[in-house]
Design an enzyme around this catalytic site. Structure first.
Site, PDB file in Angstrom:
ATOM      1  N   ASP A 166       4.020  30.609  22.464  1.00 21.52           N
ATOM      2  CA  ASP A 166       3.559  29.249  22.739  1.00 21.52           C
ATOM      3  C   ASP A 166       2.856  28.684  21.511  1.00 21.52           C
ATOM      4  OD1 ASP A 166       1.169  27.389  23.693  1.00 21.52           O
ATOM      5  OD2 ASP A 166       2.787  27.240  25.175  1.00 21.52           O
ATOM      6  N   ASP A 222      -0.900  27.808  22.040  1.00 21.01           N
ATOM      7  CA  ASP A 222      -1.717  29.025  22.135  1.00 21.01           C
ATOM      8  C   ASP A 222      -1.888  29.673  20.772  1.00 21.01           C
ATOM      9  OD1 ASP A 222      -2.040  28.703  24.848  1.00 21.01           O
ATOM     10  OD2 ASP A 222      -0.504  30.164  25.406  1.00 21.01           O
ATOM     11  N   THR A 252       9.720  24.570  37.272  1.00 21.28           N
ATOM     12  CA  THR A 252      10.839  23.642  37.050  1.00 21.28           C
ATOM     13  C   THR A 252      11.145  23.434  35.567  1.00 21.28           C
ATOM     14  OG1 THR A 252       9.446  21.663  36.946  1.00 21.28           O
ATOM     15  CG2 THR A 252      10.211  22.375  39.140  1.00 21.28           C
ATOM     16  N   ARG A 267       4.128  21.395  30.753  1.00 23.02           N
ATOM     17  CA  ARG A 267       5.402  21.853  31.318  1.00 23.02           C
ATOM     18  C   ARG A 267       5.146  22.670  32.578  1.00 23.02           C
ATOM     19  NH1 ARG A 267      10.190  25.409  28.390  1.00 23.02           N
ATOM     20  NH2 ARG A 267       9.311  27.251  29.315  1.00 23.02           N
TER      21      ARG A 267
END
Length: 151
Positions: free
Chosen positions: A142, A145, A50, A46
């Site tokens: 995340d 992560d 944006t 990602r």
């Protein structure tokens, strides 16, 4: 039998497609339940500005169109990565598809159903909303992560 999921699904040839890298965390437990399952991979990253995904890996079996496909994406935030992964399995010919996630938000659900109204979403929880950085609130951080101990 869960409503909408006929027992025939168990006898179908199932294809799991984790969205890398976080989707790999869902792979082992499902593989224990369905040992004969096949696995494809879609790697997406990602863009931090944006928030749109970019594909770096798309490895699906040649017979994807004949399979019952379960796309594994642990957290569906904006829905953009999930939609991109769903686009790719449909481009490979899949028509029987489910999206499985652990956590999502209304924005992600709406995005997926807007672009893929034919794909049911299976989720464990729906959190409140996305923050200004497009992260789930309160969320878990995340997923990749957390699973792999990276930042």
């Amino acid at each position: 039998v869960v409503k909408g999921y006929p027992m025939q699904m168990i006898n179908d040839r199932v294809l799991l497609v984790p969205v890398l890298r976080a989707g790999d965390g869902l792979l082992a437990p499902i593989h224990e339940l369905i040992p004969e399952v096949s696995v494809g991979h879609i790697g997406l990253v990602r863009d931090p500005v944006t928030h749109m995904p970019s594909c770096y890996l798309n490895k699906l079996p040649r017979d994807t169109r004949e399979r019952f496909v379960i796309v594994l994406d642990p957290m569906v935030a904006t829905g953009n990565s999930a939609c991109d992964a769903l686009d790719k399995v449909k481009e490979a010919g899949a028509t029987r598809i489910r999206l499985m996630c652990l956590l999502t938000v209304p924005e992600g659900i709406n995005q997926v159903y807007e672009k893929h109204p034919d794909v049911p979403i299976i989720t464990a929880a729906i959190d409140s909303h996305l923050n200004e950085h497009k992260y789930i609130v309160p969320g878990l951080g995340d997923a990749g992560d957390r699973m792999f101990g990276t930042k």
